[in-house]
Design an enzyme around this catalytic site. Structure first.
Site, PDB file in Angstrom:
ATOM      1  N   THR A 181       0.822  -1.204   0.000  1.00  0.00           N
ATOM      2  CA  THR A 181       0.000   0.000   0.000  1.00  0.00           C
ATOM      3  C   THR A 181       0.859   1.258   0.000  1.00  0.00           C
ATOM      4  O   THR A 181       0.421   2.317  -0.442  1.00  0.00           O
ATOM      5  CB  THR A 181      -0.936   0.005   1.223  1.00  0.00           C
ATOM      6  OG1 THR A 181      -1.578  -1.262   1.321  1.00  0.00           O
ATOM      7  CG2 THR A 181      -1.993   1.083   1.119  1.00  0.00           C
TER       8      THR A 181
ATOM      9  N   LYS B   5       1.243 -11.775   8.074  1.00  0.00           N
ATOM     10  CA  LYS B   5       0.113 -11.138   7.414  1.00  0.00           C
ATOM     11  C   LYS B   5      -0.305 -12.080   6.298  1.00  0.00           C
ATOM     12  O   LYS B   5       0.430 -12.283   5.336  1.00  0.00           O
ATOM     13  CB  LYS B   5       0.507  -9.769   6.846  1.00  0.00           C
ATOM     14  CG  LYS B   5      -0.610  -9.087   6.053  1.00  0.00           C
ATOM     15  CD  LYS B   5      -0.126  -7.783   5.417  1.00  0.00           C
ATOM     16  CE  LYS B   5      -1.223  -7.156   4.553  1.00  0.00           C
ATOM     17  NZ  LYS B   5      -0.747  -5.921   3.865  1.00  0.00           N
TER      18      LYS B   5
ATOM     19  N   TYR C   3       4.791 -12.087   5.166  1.00  0.00           N
ATOM     20  CA  TYR C   3       3.688 -11.511   4.387  1.00  0.00           C
ATOM     21  C   TYR C   3       3.426 -12.407   3.188  1.00  0.00           C
ATOM     22  O   TYR C   3       4.225 -12.458   2.248  1.00  0.00           O
ATOM     23  CB  TYR C   3       4.073 -10.096   3.954  1.00  0.00           C
ATOM     24  CG  TYR C   3       3.054  -9.333   3.140  1.00  0.00           C
ATOM     25  CD1 TYR C   3       1.723  -9.693   3.078  1.00  0.00           C
ATOM     26  CD2 TYR C   3       3.451  -8.191   2.426  1.00  0.00           C
ATOM     27  CE1 TYR C   3       0.803  -8.976   2.328  1.00  0.00           C
ATOM     28  CE2 TYR C   3       2.549  -7.456   1.670  1.00  0.00           C
ATOM     29  CZ  TYR C   3       1.229  -7.851   1.625  1.00  0.00           C
ATOM     30  OH  TYR C   3       0.333  -7.126   0.876  1.00  0.00           O
TER      31      TYR C   3
ATOM     32  N   VAL D 176      -4.081  -6.246   9.152  1.00  0.00           N
ATOM     33  CA  VAL D 176      -3.206  -5.227   8.557  1.00  0.00           C
ATOM     34  C   VAL D 176      -4.024  -4.627   7.430  1.00  0.00           C
ATOM     35  O   VAL D 176      -4.244  -5.263   6.405  1.00  0.00           O
ATOM     36  CB  VAL D 176      -1.883  -5.813   8.052  1.00  0.00           C
ATOM     37  CG1 VAL D 176      -1.030  -4.702   7.418  1.00  0.00           C
ATOM     38  CG2 VAL D 176      -1.118  -6.473   9.188  1.00  0.00           C
TER      39      VAL D 176
END
Length: 298
Positions: free
Chosen positions: A46, A162, A134, A204
């Site tokens: 992001t 995540k 992640y 998250v």
């Protein structure tokens, strides 16, 4: 390890020339902390990490760590598909003073599961920082199997993941077979509540840029056993969650932030701003949300 229940995968503000905007970053950091964020994940997907130079990442790490000043955990995205480069950036981030790092599954190379294990193991051995793995197969193509995650969770400083596969069966298996102090965070906003229901720690989030307080309230209701109200909040915020991913992220959330008076600028190529139709669609959702908010009072 519990970094908090709602972590925001923070956008990276840019100025009119597309350069890192630290003034806007200061405003965004303080806005997020005041509006439901228990922690900040910076220079992740992001945060448009593929378009940030090495020096820009270090500049962002330094500034955010200084601005946060210990109020919430700062988790720096230092992972890449280059193990050596990830180690270098991780060491620099540790020296700067971040609280933890996030390591994405290597994209494009398409390593085997053993290659993934050795990649993360090698980075973990280079740092004392807590590590959040992640897994995001939709972007990296590689899907880290539960068995690999479970093996990695045995390393002392690999403490969290995540998980953005969208597969609740995987989530359940990972939670059931990793140590009790290993935390799992959803990487999909709309799966926050289902992930909590099977034992996840939190989210998250991208949507927490705009609806952080509401997401906190949803998690709080679930934690205290008020599942009906948690579900009602989920239904209420669901359209906003979907709208913020109606175009390649983080384009919609940057547009939404600018609209609500939190300036963050635009996106960098190869991402492009929303077109007029996309802006109008997002505007309708935000307007409907704000109108309903006055009624429900969240």
């Amino acid at each position: 390890m519990n970094f908090g229940q709602v972590l925001t995968a923070m956008v990276t503000p840019f100025d009119q020339n597309g350069e890192l905007d630290l003034v806007a970053t200061k405003g965004l950091v303080n806005y997020l902390i005041a509006n439901g964020s228990n922690g900040l994940v910076i220079a992740g997907t992001t945060g448009e990490s593929p378009t940030l130079s090495h020096e820009e990442k270090l500049q962002l790490f330094r500034f955010v760590v200084q601005e946060v000043n210990g109020r919430v955990p700062v988790i720096a995205g230092t992972g890449s598909n280059n193990t050596k480069a990830s180690i270098e950036l991780t060491k620099e981030a540790e020296a700067i003073g971040v609280d933890a790092i996030m390591l994405v599954t290597p994209y494009y190379n398409k390593p085997s599961q053993e290659g993934l294990y050795q990649h993360f193991q090698t980075i973990a051995e280079s740092t004392t920082l807590p590590i959040m793995l992640y897994n995001i197969p939709g972007r990296s193509v590689i899907n880290m199997e539960p068995e690999t995650i479970i093996r990695l969770s045995q390393m002392e400083n690999i403490v969290s993941i995540k998980e953005a596969s969208g597969d609740l069966d995987r989530v359940t298996e990972i939670i059931s077979k990793t140590p009790n102090d290993f935390s799992l965070y959803s990487g999909e906003d709309s799966q926050t509540l289902p992930t909590l229901a099977v034992g996840g720690t939190g989210i998250v989030s991208v949507a927490s840029h705009v609806i952080g307080n509401e997401m906190q309230e949803m998690v709080h209701c679930f934690r205290k056993g008020d599942v009906a109200n948690a579900a009602a909040i989920h239904q209420y915020i669901f359209p906003m969650m979907k709208a913020l991913f109606a175009a390649p992220s983080p384009t919609p959330v940057k547009e939404a932030l600018n609209r609500i008076g939190v300036p963050v600028g635009s996106v960098r190529l190869p991402l492009i701003p929303l077109n007029d139709a996309e802006k109008a669609s997002l505007e309708r959702v935000i307007t409907q949300y704000e109108t309903k908010k006055e009624v429900v009072g969240y």
